[in-house]
Design an enzyme around this catalytic site. Structure first.
Site, PDB file in Angstrom:
ATOM      1  N   HIS A 126      -3.103   5.898  11.763  1.00 17.63           N
ATOM      2  CA  HIS A 126      -4.265   6.389  11.023  1.00 17.63           C
ATOM      3  C   HIS A 126      -4.383   5.747   9.651  1.00 17.63           C
ATOM      4  O   HIS A 126      -3.473   5.074   9.187  1.00 17.63           O
ATOM      5  CB  HIS A 126      -4.243   7.918  10.913  1.00 17.63           C
ATOM      6  CG  HIS A 126      -3.081   8.504  10.173  1.00 17.63           C
ATOM      7  ND1 HIS A 126      -2.863   8.310   8.830  1.00 17.63           N
ATOM      8  CD2 HIS A 126      -2.088   9.314  10.599  1.00 17.63           C
ATOM      9  CE1 HIS A 126      -1.787   8.967   8.458  1.00 17.63           C
ATOM     10  NE2 HIS A 126      -1.277   9.580   9.515  1.00 17.63           N
ATOM     11  N   CYS A 145       3.668   9.875  11.615  1.00 18.04           N
ATOM     12  CA  CYS A 145       2.631   8.942  12.055  1.00 18.04           C
ATOM     13  C   CYS A 145       2.849   7.555  11.456  1.00 18.04           C
ATOM     14  O   CYS A 145       3.762   7.338  10.670  1.00 18.04           O
ATOM     15  CB  CYS A 145       1.254   9.465  11.652  1.00 18.04           C
ATOM     16  SG  CYS A 145       0.758  10.963  12.525  1.00 18.04           S
TER      17      CYS A 145
END
Length: 170
Positions: A126, A145
């Protein structure tokens, strides 16, 4: 009837603003070679997008706040290691755009459950960080992430399709 006249500069600037606002979309198109595999080298903080016969793109990345080792449990701050696939995308991500990774797999789930814990989930590539909310002076700041810049995730989102394998190395 009175004619209203606009200064030439106002008309040109207004037209330019309208044109540029159309270019500001976070959704990009990609017409290049297909991305056949994604590789993440955690130790090098490097994401590689492979085509059939060459590397198409590389990106520096940030990882989870405790990046050493394979993700085992929810909240451990680690980024997974192993073979996964890109399995979803989120156009409304809190972090600009995001591309999901199929963590946890069956082995990840079995290991965590044997310890009486959750393996976690929702691992994405992301954008971000969000100024004023997430640290901007820390490289590894996510909950596990893989973080790139907003501009980079726009490219990745356009280039990498669901079902693309992703191999994550230590």
């Amino acid at each position: 009837m009175k004619t209203i006249r606009f200064p030439r500069r106002a008309v040109l600037l207004g037209g330019l603003a309208a044109f540029l606002s159309g270019c500001a979309s976070k959704f990009r198109s990609y017409g290049g070679p297909e991305v056949t595999r994604v590789r993440l080298y955690k130790g090098q903080r490097l994401l590689v997008l492979d085509g059939a016969d060459r590397v198409l793109q590389t990106y520096p990345v940030g990882l989870g706040f405790a990046p050493e080792g394979h993700k085992q449990f929810e909240g451990d701050g680690r980024t997974p290691e192993g073979a996964y696939v890109v399995d979803k995308r989120n156009p409304d991500s809190t972090y600009h755009l995001s591309v999901g990774i199929s963590y946890p797999n069956e082995a990840d789930i079995a290991f965590a459950e044997a310890q009486g814990l959750s393996p976690g989930g929702d691992i994405f590539i992301h954008g971000g960080p969000r100024p004023g909310i997430d640290p901007t002076d820390v490289r590894d700041w996510t909950a596990g992430c893989i973080a790139v810049t907003d501009r980079q995730i726009e490219d990745i989102y356009a280039m990498v399709k669901d079902g693309t394998p992703i191999d994550i190395y230590a």
